[in-house]
Scaffold this motif. Structure first.
Motif, PDB file in Angstrom:
ATOM      1  N   ARG A  21       1.036  -1.089   0.119  1.00 31.02           N
ATOM      2  CA  ARG A  21      -0.075   0.017   0.035  1.00 31.02           C
ATOM      3  C   ARG A  21       0.810   1.283   0.279  1.00 31.02           C
ATOM      4  NH1 ARG A  21      -4.037   1.027  -2.165  1.00 31.02           N
ATOM      5  NH2 ARG A  21      -4.681   2.446  -0.537  1.00 31.02           N
ATOM      6  N   THR A  24       1.498   1.934  -3.554  1.00 33.55           N
ATOM      7  CA  THR A  24       0.140   2.145  -4.518  1.00 33.55           C
ATOM      8  C   THR A  24      -0.809   3.164  -3.985  1.00 33.55           C
ATOM      9  OG1 THR A  24      -0.873   0.119  -3.024  1.00 33.55           O
ATOM     10  CG2 THR A  24       0.356  -0.400  -5.146  1.00 33.55           C
ATOM     11  N   ALA A  25      -0.609   3.605  -3.008  1.00 33.83           N
ATOM     12  CA  ALA A  25      -1.578   4.743  -2.321  1.00 33.83           C
ATOM     13  C   ALA A  25      -1.356   5.881  -3.035  1.00 33.83           C
ATOM     14  CB  ALA A  25      -1.359   4.951  -0.933  1.00 33.83           C
ATOM     15  N   PHE A  34       0.945   4.256   5.982  1.00 34.71           N
ATOM     16  CA  PHE A  34       1.160   2.797   5.753  1.00 34.71           C
ATOM     17  C   PHE A  34       2.593   2.190   6.030  1.00 34.71           C
ATOM     18  CE2 PHE A  34      -3.096   2.811   3.259  1.00 34.71           C
ATOM     19  CZ  PHE A  34      -3.373   1.770   3.753  1.00 34.71           C
TER      20      PHE A  34
END
Length: 214
Positions: A21, A24-25, A34
């Protein structure tokens, strides 16, 4: 499978999810949060490995200092996320290949020494000779002895590299920019009124202009 192995798989799964994450956030603040979660899971795994000092250091240094500072910087700066993600898919194949190679290398190193069962912790020879109990054995003390004896030169090299990085950051921050105005305080102190103020003599009265209509 015992409870320790179950906790290991739980923390590992959460660590992998948080690390995924992070990259990819879409929101940088969420990515930083994260990353904090990933640090906590890594600290928990170190606790399972009985490396309490490293676990507490990870929480105090990275979560308590580095990530807090990073969050402040991310929230204060106006980051254009779209421009950062513009070349993501262009460089994704190379990044994925490098990531897979690193994962395979780490798996080859770790799987050789991975044991499912709990192994007895090694006790120093001095402790065995004196009959010292395992409960009184301090891995933090042994880590300090090993760090400042066998790995003293790598530690000094790392300290010099960090010092050079700090000096470089200060030099880049304090350098003079051509597009910014700079005032020397010493020149402001030594300035005289005649250098800043010029008195112009004007006549006290002047004839008014009469406008004539054509």
């Amino acid at each position: 499978m015992d409870i320790r192995t179950g906790f290991f798989y739980l923390f590992s799964a959460l660590l992998l999810f948080a690390a995924f994450r992070v990259i990819t956030a879409r929101n940088p603040v969420y990515a930083a949060l994260f990353l904090v979660l990933a640090f906590f899971q890594a600290s928990a795994i170190w606790l399972l490995l009985k490396a309490e000092f490293l676990a507490i250091t990870l929480v105090l240094v990275y979560v308590g200092a580095v990530m807090v500072l990073f969050l402040f910087v991310v929230m204060m700066l106006d980051i254009d996320v779209d421009s950062l993600r513009a070349g993501f898919w262009k460089h994704f194949p190379i990044a994925a290949t490098v990531g897979v190679l690193i994962a395979l290398e780490m798996a080859a190193v770790l799987m050789g020494g991975f044991r499912m069962g709990e192994e007895p912790r090694a006790v120093p020879a001095a402790a065995q000779a004196t009959g010292q109990a395992v409960a009184q054995y301090s891995n933090t003390k042994e880590l300090g002895k090993l760090l400042y004896s066998q790995y003293l030169y790598p530690l000094e090299v790392a300290a010099v590299i960090l010092l050079v990085a700090i000096i470089a950051a200060i030099a880049l921050t304090l350098r003079k920019r051509k597009d910014s105005k700079y005032t020397d305080p010493s020149q402001q102190v030594r300035v005289h009124a005649r250098d800043r103020l010029h008195v112009i003599k004007l006549p006290p009265t002047a004839a008014a202009r009469v406008e004539t209509k054509a």
